[in-house]
Design an enzyme around this catalytic site. Structure first.
Site, PDB file in Angstrom:
ATOM      1  N   PRO A 168       0.724  -1.195   0.081  1.00  0.00           N
ATOM      2  CA  PRO A 168       0.083  -0.017   0.040  1.00  0.00           C
ATOM      3  C   PRO A 168       0.896   1.387   0.093  1.00  0.00           C
ATOM      4  O   PRO A 168       1.846   1.231   0.722  1.00  0.00           O
ATOM      5  CB  PRO A 168      -0.900  -0.084   1.557  1.00  0.00           C
ATOM      6  CG  PRO A 168       0.088  -1.090   2.167  1.00  0.00           C
ATOM      7  CD  PRO A 168       0.352  -2.019   1.388  1.00  0.00           C
ATOM      8  N   ASN A 169       0.350   2.285  -0.758  1.00  0.00           N
ATOM      9  CA  ASN A 169       0.818   3.379  -0.950  1.00  0.00           C
ATOM     10  C   ASN A 169       2.238   3.564  -1.647  1.00  0.00           C
ATOM     11  O   ASN A 169       2.636   4.810  -1.931  1.00  0.00           O
ATOM     12  CB  ASN A 169       1.045   4.268   0.470  1.00  0.00           C
ATOM     13  CG  ASN A 169      -0.108   4.361   1.363  1.00  0.00           C
ATOM     14  OD1 ASN A 169      -1.230   4.863   0.583  1.00  0.00           O
ATOM     15  ND2 ASN A 169      -0.365   3.851   2.620  1.00  0.00           N
ATOM     16  N   TYR A 201      11.207   8.675   0.735  1.00  0.00           N
ATOM     17  CA  TYR A 201      11.242   7.517  -0.196  1.00  0.00           C
ATOM     18  C   TYR A 201      12.021   7.682  -1.526  1.00  0.00           C
ATOM     19  O   TYR A 201      11.821   7.035  -2.448  1.00  0.00           O
ATOM     20  CB  TYR A 201       9.795   7.145  -0.381  1.00  0.00           C
ATOM     21  CG  TYR A 201       9.184   6.662   0.837  1.00  0.00           C
ATOM     22  CD1 TYR A 201       9.619   5.443   1.390  1.00  0.00           C
ATOM     23  CD2 TYR A 201       8.182   7.474   1.715  1.00  0.00           C
ATOM     24  CE1 TYR A 201       9.034   5.025   2.623  1.00  0.00           C
ATOM     25  CE2 TYR A 201       7.595   6.829   2.711  1.00  0.00           C
ATOM     26  CZ  TYR A 201       7.839   5.749   3.120  1.00  0.00           C
ATOM     27  OH  TYR A 201       7.277   5.411   4.403  1.00  0.00           O
ATOM     28  N   ASN A 236       8.135  -5.655  -1.197  1.00  0.00           N
ATOM     29  CA  ASN A 236       7.965  -4.361   0.034  1.00  0.00           C
ATOM     30  C   ASN A 236       6.350  -4.518   0.378  1.00  0.00           C
ATOM     31  O   ASN A 236       5.612  -3.946  -0.331  1.00  0.00           O
ATOM     32  CB  ASN A 236       8.350  -3.127  -0.606  1.00  0.00           C
ATOM     33  CG  ASN A 236       8.522  -2.107   0.293  1.00  0.00           C
ATOM     34  OD1 ASN A 236       7.741  -2.283   1.389  1.00  0.00           O
ATOM     35  ND2 ASN A 236       9.130  -1.109   0.034  1.00  0.00           N
ATOM     36  N   HIS A 257       3.955  -4.578   9.270  1.00  0.00           N
ATOM     37  CA  HIS A 257       3.945  -4.391  10.417  1.00  0.00           C
ATOM     38  C   HIS A 257       2.768  -5.006  11.251  1.00  0.00           C
ATOM     39  O   HIS A 257       2.343  -4.743  12.426  1.00  0.00           O
ATOM     40  CB  HIS A 257       4.321  -2.949  10.947  1.00  0.00           C
ATOM     41  CG  HIS A 257       5.557  -2.443  10.175  1.00  0.00           C
ATOM     42  ND1 HIS A 257       6.466  -2.746  10.104  1.00  0.00           N
ATOM     43  CD2 HIS A 257       5.408  -1.387   9.183  1.00  0.00           C
ATOM     44  CE1 HIS A 257       7.298  -2.059   9.299  1.00  0.00           C
ATOM     45  NE2 HIS A 257       6.476  -1.018   8.856  1.00  0.00           N
TER      46      HIS A 257
HETATM   47  O1  CA2 Z   1      10.615   1.863   3.895  1.00  0.00           O
HETATM   48  C1  CA2 Z   1       9.619   1.065   3.015  1.00  0.00           C
HETATM   49  O2  CA2 Z   1       9.749   0.759   2.168  1.00  0.00           O
HETATM   50  C2  CA2 Z   1       8.334   0.879   3.974  1.00  0.00           C
HETATM   51  O3  CA2 Z   1       7.993  -0.553   3.621  1.00  0.00           O
HETATM   52  C3  CA2 Z   1       7.297   1.655   3.504  1.00  0.00           C
HETATM   53  C4  CA2 Z   1       5.953   1.753   3.667  1.00  0.00           C
HETATM   54  C5  CA2 Z   1       6.122   1.868   5.430  1.00  0.00           C
HETATM   55  O4  CA2 Z   1       4.834   1.806   6.096  1.00  0.00           O
HETATM   56  C6  CA2 Z   1       6.882   0.750   6.042  1.00  0.00           C
HETATM   57  O5  CA2 Z   1       7.072   0.999   7.527  1.00  0.00           O
HETATM   58  C7  CA2 Z   1       8.288   0.961   5.365  1.00  0.00           C
HETATM   59  C8  CA2 Z   1       5.193   3.037   3.378  1.00  0.00           C
HETATM   60  C9  CA2 Z   1       5.037   3.217   2.036  1.00  0.00           C
HETATM   61  C10 CA2 Z   1       4.465   4.613   1.532  1.00  0.00           C
HETATM   62  O6  CA2 Z   1       4.993   4.775   0.630  1.00  0.00           O
HETATM   63  C11 CA2 Z   1       4.946   6.119   0.031  1.00  0.00           C
HETATM   64  C12 CA2 Z   1       5.723   6.612  -1.112  1.00  0.00           C
HETATM   65  C13 CA2 Z   1       5.726   8.027  -1.433  1.00  0.00           C
HETATM   66  C14 CA2 Z   1       5.134   8.555  -0.568  1.00  0.00           C
HETATM   67  C15 CA2 Z   1       4.269   8.434   0.303  1.00  0.00           C
HETATM   68  C16 CA2 Z   1       4.123   6.973   0.633  1.00  0.00           C
END
Ligand code: CA2
Length: 145
Positions: free
Chosen positions: A10-11, A23, A74, A80
Site C-alpha cells: 500500500p501507498n 522514499y 515490499n 507491521h
Molecule cells: O521503507 C519502506 O519501504 C516501507 O515499507 C514503506 C511503507 C512503510 O509503512 C514501512 O514502514 C516502510 C510506506 C510506503 C509508503 O510509500 C509512500 C511512498 C511515497 C510517498 C508516500 C508514501
C-alpha cells in the site's frame, strides 16, 4: 530463464510523488523500468502493486498455479500489521526477499517489527530503491545454486 515477481504494497504507488525525503524521487513506474532494464541476465520480471490486502493475497495465491522462481516484496505498512500476508507468503514455495526503502529500524517503534522477516530469504532495509536491485541479485545467486 528465471521468473521473479516484484510486489509492492500500500501507498507505494505514490513513490516519487510524496515524501521524497523519505522514499526518494523515483516513481514506481521508473523503478519498474529500471529494474527491467538492469535485471540479472536470464531473469524475467513481473510487477504488481496493490493498496488492497485481499487483492495482494489473491495475487500471491495465484503463484500456487503459476509458480515463479523468486519474489521481491515490499509489503509497506502490512509488514507491521498483517498475519494474513505472512500466511499467504507461507503458502508459496518460492523464496522471497523483503525490501524496505527506508531504514525502518531508525523510525517509529511500530515499524521495527515485521511479520514476514523470519520466513524471508533475506531482508534489505534502508538502501533506498537500490534495495530492489540487491534483492534481485540475492535471488539470482540463490536460484543459480
Ligand atoms: O521503507 C519502506 O519501504 C516501507 O515499507 C514503506 C511503507 C512503510 O509503512 C514501512 O514502514 C516502510 C510506506 C510506503 C509508503 O510509500 C509512500 C511512498 C511515497 C510517498 C508516500 C508514501
Amino acid at each position: 530463464m528465471s521468473k521473479v515477481l516484484v510486489l509492492n504494497g500500500p501507498n507505494l504507488n505514490l513513490l516519487g510523488q510524496r515524501e521524497p525525503e523519505v522514499y526518494g524521487a523515483t516513481t514506481l513506474q521508473d523503478l519498474e523500468n529500471r529494474l527491467t532494464s538492469g535485471a540479472p541476465t536470464g531473469m524475467n520480471l513481473e510487477f504488481y502493486q496493490s493498496n488492497h490486502e485481499g487483492e495482494m493475497i489473491d495475487r500471491i495465491h495465484q503463484l500456487m498455479d503459476q509458480p515463479v522462481d523468486g519474489i521481491v516484496i515490499n509489503p509497506g505498512a502490512w509488514t507491521h500489521t498483517s498475519v494474513a500476508i505472512r500466511d499467504a507468503l507461507s503458502t508459496v514455495t518460492a523464496p522471497f526477499v523483503e525490501v524496505h526503502i527506508s531504514n525502518v529500524h531508525a523510525r517509529e517503534a511500530f515499524r521495527h517489527h515485521s511479520y514476514v522477516s523470519d520466513i524471508a530469504l533475506a531482508v534489505i532495509v534502508g538502501c533506498g530503491i537500490q534495495g530492489y536491485t540487491f534483492a534481485l541479485e540475492t535471488l539470482d545467486q540463490h536460484i543459480q545454486h
